[in-house]
Every structure is written in C-alpha cells, then in structure tokens.
Design a protein around this motif. Structure first.
Motif, PDB file in Angstrom:
ATOM      1  N   SER A 141       0.954  -1.080   0.188  1.00  0.00           N
ATOM      2  CA  SER A 141       0.232   0.043   0.004  1.00  0.00           C
ATOM      3  C   SER A 141       0.779   1.244   0.001  1.00  0.00           C
ATOM      4  N   LYS A 161       1.183   3.516   2.191  1.00  0.00           N
ATOM      5  CA  LYS A 161       1.984   3.927   3.292  1.00  0.00           C
ATOM      6  C   LYS A 161       2.840   2.549   3.798  1.00  0.00           C
ATOM      7  N   GLN A 169      -4.896   7.678  -3.978  1.00  0.00           N
ATOM      8  CA  GLN A 169      -6.159   7.570  -3.950  1.00  0.00           C
ATOM      9  C   GLN A 169      -6.830   6.548  -4.781  1.00  0.00           C
ATOM     10  N   TYR A 171      -9.489   4.202  -3.130  1.00  0.00           N
ATOM     11  CA  TYR A 171      -8.681   3.377  -2.098  1.00  0.00           C
ATOM     12  C   TYR A 171      -8.650   4.704  -0.826  1.00  0.00           C
ATOM     13  N   ALA A 172      -8.749   3.861   0.201  1.00  0.00           N
ATOM     14  CA  ALA A 172      -8.782   4.521   1.408  1.00  0.00           C
ATOM     15  C   ALA A 172      -8.697   3.705   2.343  1.00  0.00           C
ATOM     16  N   GLU A 173      -7.766   3.976   3.592  1.00  0.00           N
ATOM     17  CA  GLU A 173      -7.581   3.054   4.526  1.00  0.00           C
ATOM     18  C   GLU A 173      -7.578   1.686   4.592  1.00  0.00           C
ATOM     19  N   ASN A 174      -6.666   1.190   3.242  1.00  0.00           N
ATOM     20  CA  ASN A 174      -6.387  -0.358   3.258  1.00  0.00           C
ATOM     21  C   ASN A 174      -7.870  -0.934   2.663  1.00  0.00           C
ATOM     22  N   GLU A 175      -8.721  -0.132   2.013  1.00  0.00           N
ATOM     23  CA  GLU A 175      -9.805  -0.617   1.527  1.00  0.00           C
ATOM     24  C   GLU A 175     -10.090  -0.286   0.006  1.00  0.00           C
ATOM     25  N   ASP A 193       1.630  -0.420   4.920  1.00  0.00           N
ATOM     26  CA  ASP A 193       1.364  -1.070   6.006  1.00  0.00           C
ATOM     27  C   ASP A 193       0.354  -2.146   5.635  1.00  0.00           C
ATOM     28  N   CYS A 194       0.270  -2.434   4.606  1.00  0.00           N
ATOM     29  CA  CYS A 194      -0.577  -3.388   3.831  1.00  0.00           C
ATOM     30  C   CYS A 194      -0.093  -4.096   2.795  1.00  0.00           C
TER      31      CYS A 194
END
Length: 374
Positions: free
Chosen positions: A177, A179, A232, A249-253, A181-182
């Motif tokens: 991702s 960030k 995004q 895409y937002a907050e790993n979703e 983190d995923c």
C-alpha cells in the motif's frame, strides 16, 4: 548583483547534479543455462533514449523478475523460475561507481515458480510470490543486503471457472500500500485480491487474522496491480479477460469504480494482458497486451480515478511481459520475450502517446525491466 551571482551559482550546481546523475536499467531473462548471461545492466541516455550495455552476470538460472532495494544498492531476482520442483530468490550488490553486479546469496522461494518480488520501503523485508503453487514468502533482509531465511510462508487454496488456467490458486504479484502498512496479493487462479496488514516491526509481519478478500469478476485472472501516485486509486490488470479494474482506495480498503477492456473491440480471445504502470505525474495509465495484439494500451486518468482509452502503441515485438516507465517519466522501456528484443519509446508528456526512439536492443529471452537513477 550579489543576489544574481548567488542565483547563478545555485542554478549551476543544480544542473551539475542533474548531469552527474545516471539512470541504469536492469533486465532479467529466461536464460535456461547458467553458462550464458542472465541479468543485464544498461545505462539509459535520458536525452535520446539510447541504451548502452554496462555489464551482465552468468551462473544464474532463469532470473525472470527483478526488483531494486530502496537505497539502490541491491538487486533481488526470482531465480530458477519455471523449473519443476525448484524456485529460489537471489540477492546481488550493485556498485554504480564500478558498474558491477556481485552475487550475495540465495534462498529457496518457499514454493514453485517465483514470479514477482517487492521490497518494503525500510529495506528490511523482501516479499516473493510463487505462481505455480499459489504462495507468498516473506524474508528479512540483512544489513549487507543478503536474504535471510523465510520468516513467513503462506500457501493458498482455491480456483475459479476457467478449468485450464484457474484449477488452483496462482499468486502473480505482491504490492505494498502507499503507506507500506498493507500487502495486496493478486490471485489469478482464484479471481481474488488477497489483502494482509503488514507489521514491519514484527518477526512475522503478515497479519493473518486481519486479512481480507476482494473478489474480482469470475474468469478475470487478476495479474498485476498498481496504485496512483496520490494514493487515492488502484488499478488491477486482469490477464484472462483482458480487462482493467479500477478502485478507489482509502484506509486499506478498495471499492470498485470502473472496469473496461484493454484490447481492441474486434478481438474476441487471446488477450493475455500483462503489465500495468502509471506515469509519475499520475495523468496516464499504460497496460501491455501480449497474445494476438502485442501492444501498449494508453489511457488518461481523470481526477475521479476513471480511465479513458486514447490509443494503442505496437511494442514492435511479441509477448511484452513487462515494461517500465523510467524515473524521469520521459521513456517507456518494453521487454518482448518471444522476439527477444527491448524497445524504448519516448512519452509525449502532454498527450501520453508513445514514439519509438533508437534501435531495439537484442537480449535473449528478456522478461523483466527495472530502472533507477543514481
């Protein structure tokens, strides 16, 4: 007057820094024989797009896919790809001053037929996916760039509706991702994108308990995956159906917003869509088609993430397995496996369209390309 002189000095220093920087291009291949070259290093002339060979390495079997460490010091390769009951990942040190590539070590891939590698932004983790048995392996990276023993290995089960291509899980890419983190794993065999939180401070960074699934269209065969520069949107190229699926895409979703074909409308089969990349400015998306068309599909990207086809460019060869947009954003470099040639195209930064520059470079069974400015 003093201010003008100061500005001139700053400008000259900036220009000298740009001039001193060099862009290197790394190629992997299916060499099938350790006695012949397997990994190649070229320099890209960022003015005219010419490729000049610098070095190569032998004593490696089928280094089909490469990735570069964040600091540029290390090259990691999927090795022994497509070798039955085999599979490994290998590390090399790249010295940009001496233009040399030196073997460090290898580890077993944790599965059969490794096809894709990625390195975490902190340079401490390497992720490899194995296509044939549908698995992912995670390795710590040591301070000297060496690959440590496997920290995690996960094998997946499942299949989908295409009995010839989707009899079981086939993981084809692993993308972090924005960030870091995923981790997103595209499963061509099961028509899924597998999502895992990645805790880089843990000994086993993939969190299995909090994993999730995104289902793609049945029979689509998700292959490669990329995020937009602004983080995004995300785009997945689907090999079997010859399509691209766009997500917000937002907050790993991920939320699906669009799906459209990569191939011309008169083509009914033989799509073999392969690789996908976005220009550094985020304005254009490029996707490669192998099979019957052998081209790059070119799209504009709207502010809302939707893409629109604006044209095709022949790759001037057969089977463009991968391509890369160089770090300046001015060129696209395409690897044609079957015709064993590399072609460089200049990007029109305003229209996104492509134009061949220079002469194609012959590289035996070339399969992967990565670029880096040093």
């Amino acid at each position: 007057m003093k201010a003008d002189k100061f500005s001139l000095i700053i400008c000259l220093l900036f220009c000298l820094n740009l001039y001193s920087q060099k862009e290197y291009v790394f190629f992997g291949s299916y060499n099938w024989d350790k006695k012949i070259e397997g990994i190649y290093v070229y320099q890209l002339d960022t003015i005219n797009g010419k490729l000049t060979k610098l070095t190569s390495v032998k004593d490696v079997l089928n280094p089909s896919y490469l990735t570069i460490s964040p600091n540029g010091k290390y090259i990691y390769a999927c090795t022994e790809s497509k070798i039955p009951n085999a599979g490994s990942v290998s590390a090399y040190k790249f010295d940009s001053d001496n233009k040399s590539l030196t073997f460090i070590n290898s580890q077993q891939s944790g599965g059969e037929n490794p096809v894709y590698l990625n390195v975490h932004e902190n340079g401490k983790w390497l992720v490899n996916v194995n296509y044939t048995d549908g698995s992912v392996s995670v390795y710590p990276i040591l301070e000297n760039g060496a690959i440590d023993s496997i920290a995690q290995n996960i094998k997946f089960i499942g299949g989908s509706i295409n009995s010839k291509r989707q009899e079981k899980s086939h993981i084809h890419s692993a993308v972090f991702s924005p960030k870091f983190d995923c981790l997103f794993l595209t499963d061509l065999g099961a028509d899924k994108i597998r999502v895992y939180p990645f805790y880089n401070s843990q000994k086993a960074p993939l969190n299995l308990e909090k994993s999730s699934l995104i289902n793609t269209e049945l029979g689509s065969g998700p292959r490669h995956f990329t995020f937009s520069p602004n983080g995004q949107f995300a785009y997945c190229i689907e090999e079997i159906s010859g399509t691209i699926c766009a997500f917000s895409y937002a907050e790993n979703e991920l939320k699906k917003i669009q799906r459209l074909e990569t191939h011309s409308k008169n083509l009914k089969e033989g799509f073999e869509s392969s690789d996908i990349h976005i220009s550094p400015d985020g304005k254009f998306l490029y996707a490669s088609n192998r099979g019957k068309e052998n081209n790059i599909a070119i799209y504009t990207i709207a502010p809302n993430g939707f893409i629109e086809l604006i044209g095709y460019q022949s790759t001037l060869g057969k089977h463009p397995r991968t391509f890369a947009i160089d770090q300046t954003g001015k060129f696209i470099i395409v690897t044609n496996v079957i015709t064993q040639n590399v072609v460089v195209f200049r990007r029109n930064l305003e229209t996104g369209l492509l134009k061949k520059v220079g002469k194609p470079v012959k590289i035996k069974n070339v399969s992967c390309v990565k670029t880096r400015i040093y």
